[in-house]
Design an enzyme around this catalytic site. Structure first.
Site, short mmCIF file in Angstrom:
data_model
loop_
_atom_site.label_atom_id
_atom_site.label_comp_id
_atom_site.label_asym_id
_atom_site.label_seq_id
_atom_site.Cartn_x
_atom_site.Cartn_y
_atom_site.Cartn_z
CG ASN A 50 28.23 57.19 61.56
OD1 ASN A 50 29.03 57.69 60.78
ND2 ASN A 50 26.93 57.21 61.35
CD GLU A 52 24.17 53.82 60.24
OE1 GLU A 52 23.62 53.32 59.23
OE2 GLU A 52 23.85 54.93 60.72
CB CYS A 61 28.50 56.93 68.11
SG CYS A 61 26.75 56.76 68.42
CD GLU A 63 30.00 61.27 68.90
OE1 GLU A 63 29.81 60.25 68.21
OE2 GLU A 63 29.18 62.20 68.97
CB CYS A 96 24.11 59.42 71.48
SG CYS A 96 25.23 58.04 71.81
CB CYS A 99 28.98 59.09 72.67
SG CYS A 99 28.97 57.86 71.34
N1 THU Z 1 25.72 59.05 65.53
C1 THU Z 1 27.03 59.26 65.82
O1 THU Z 1 27.93 58.61 65.28
N2 THU Z 1 27.34 60.22 66.73
C2 THU Z 1 26.44 61.06 67.30
O2 THU Z 1 26.82 61.96 68.04
C3 THU Z 1 25.01 60.90 67.01
C4 THU Z 1 24.64 59.74 66.17
C5 THU Z 1 25.40 58.06 64.49
C6 THU Z 1 24.81 56.77 64.94
C7 THU Z 1 24.08 56.32 63.68
O3 THU Z 1 24.98 55.64 62.84
C8 THU Z 1 23.67 57.60 63.00
O4 THU Z 1 24.46 58.62 63.59
C9 THU Z 1 22.21 57.95 63.15
O5 THU Z 1 21.81 57.90 64.47
#
Ligand code: THU
Length: 136
Positions: A50, A52, A61, A63, A96, A99
């Site tokens: 991920n 941010e 994310c 994925e 999520c 994704c």
């Molecule tokens: N996140 C992911 O990268 N993948 C997931 O399956 C769930 C959430 C990340 C997004 C964000 O950077 C952090 O987790 C918190 O939501």
């Protein structure tokens, strides 16, 4: 349609790869690092974490990072066969909604490995995202 089957060895390889790439996450806002790896139908593995942003909605994310990386390398015909997800808190974490839709676009038969409420889980993307959207 052929059923997706992933060997235990391949599942472990995908999870190892997801745990490794998780360490590269840029997650200063949530402090929640996620790693994902995808297996293509041709047997290649791609990983992503991920990423941010100060403007929170720009977050990508793990994925989607993995999927976009595969497409950047191989082109748009990539078919996702399986996805593994790991996080650095060891808590339940399935892909999520956004994704799920992106996985479905490139792998409507994909198998997803992730941490569920009661331990490791596997689900087909079509079960995680019933009635996924397709334009064609
Ligand atoms: N996140 C992911 O990268 N993948 C997931 O399956 C769930 C959430 C990340 C997004 C964000 O950077 C952090 O987790 C918190 O939501």
């Amino acid at each position: 349609m052929q059923k997706t089957r992933v060997s235990v060895a391949m599942r472990e390889r995908l999870l190892r790869s997801a745990r490794k790439v998780m360490k590269n996450a840029y997650a200063p806002f949530s402090n929640f690092r996620v790693g994902a790896s995808i297996l293509t139908s041709e047997g290649q593995v791609f990983a992503g974490c991920n990423v941010e942003n100060s403007s929170y909605g720009m977050t990508n994310c793990a994925e989607r990072t993995a999927i976009f990386s595969a497409i950047a390398k191989l082109g748009p015909q990539v078919e996702i066969y399986a996805v593994a997800v790991a996080n650095d808190h060891g808590v339940p974490c399935s892909p999520c909604g956004a994704c799920r839709q992106v996985i479905y676009e490139f792998g409507p038969r994909a198998m997803i490995f992730y941490q569920g409420k009661k331990g490791p889980k596997q689900s087909r993307i079509a079960d995680l995202l019933p009635e996924g959207f397709r334009l064609k």
